[in-house]
Scaffold this active site. Sequence first.
Site, mmCIF file in Angstrom:
data_model
loop_
_atom_site.group_PDB
_atom_site.id
_atom_site.type_symbol
_atom_site.label_atom_id
_atom_site.label_comp_id
_atom_site.label_asym_id
_atom_site.label_seq_id
_atom_site.Cartn_x
_atom_site.Cartn_y
_atom_site.Cartn_z
ATOM 1 N N ARG A 125 -3.383 5.848 -38.935
ATOM 2 C CA ARG A 125 -2.590 5.616 -40.005
ATOM 3 C C ARG A 125 -1.194 5.362 -39.888
ATOM 4 N NH1 ARG A 125 -2.036 10.659 -41.555
ATOM 5 N NH2 ARG A 125 -0.960 10.362 -43.393
ATOM 6 N N LYS A 126 -0.806 4.742 -38.483
ATOM 7 C CA LYS A 126 0.413 4.172 -38.431
ATOM 8 C C LYS A 126 0.217 2.745 -38.742
ATOM 9 C CE LYS A 126 1.342 7.146 -34.265
ATOM 10 N NZ LYS A 126 1.706 7.169 -32.734
ATOM 11 N N THR A 127 0.664 2.543 -40.088
ATOM 12 C CA THR A 127 0.457 1.302 -40.894
ATOM 13 C C THR A 127 1.756 0.972 -41.475
ATOM 14 O OG1 THR A 127 -0.635 2.490 -42.772
ATOM 15 C CG2 THR A 127 -2.219 1.401 -40.905
#
Length: 279
Positions: A125-127
């Site tokens: 979820r490092k977006t």
Amino acid sequence: MYTHEIESFLEEDLGYNDISCKLVPDHYVEAIIFTKGDCTLAGLDVAISFFDYFGMDYFTNHSNGDRISKNDVIFTLKGSSLSILRVERLVLNFLGHLCGIATNTSRCVDVVRSHSSDTRVACTRKTTPGIRKYEKMAVIAGGGDPHRFNLTDSVMIKDNHVRMMGVEAAIKSAKEKAGFTQKIEVEVESSADALVAAKAGADIIMLDNMEPDDIIKTVDLLKRSSIPEHIMIEISGGINMDNLEEYAKTGVDVISMGSLIHKSQWIDVSLEIVENQEI
């Protein structure tokens, strides 16, 4: 892409006094979009959403996930020069960014598959806020797994949950609250906690920030302890192209890498007018 999303992106880029696109008379033009480097394609559906919004004709013989070479044409466009100029930067930005992610992902998938055909390469979820779904679809185009799109998809018990509750209590609480379709994943940093998580009923055990040798020992311990066969083993934390091969040799089920997205480099994509006729 929804209409309101298209219009939001256009509002940001065009502003309220777009002079540059009006400098020349409106013409019916033909244009091409091409890549200036080898890449894996992603974001074609996003580009098409903009073309449809402006009523352009377009042609491509490519699909998301195709691997193409420098100077290959991605799209041929026909339509109003004003519309093409207005859509140019947005389309190129999306294609450059998403093709970069897909290309990075496909390279990582190739490395892992050379050692294990069953191990999945997943993102995290490092977006970028606001465009997560497009970035994750780019990972899919590159042959990777999107992992969770949001917190509702599954229950992930991370290190801070464990610090506050402990592994067993956190899993128990998750089982009481989760729906029957939601898997429970637990992030652990030791072999002991991995075994506790397996016995407490976790569906996925993430070995976080472990060295490859420690991962192999932990997986061996879990197998010798006869954990249920459905439990998946995932590894994450500091994994990138430089050390990926060593982690691939561990033979785990999933390797998740934030670097698939945040370490990807944009692909240089360009648009050129090739023919025009005054309207």
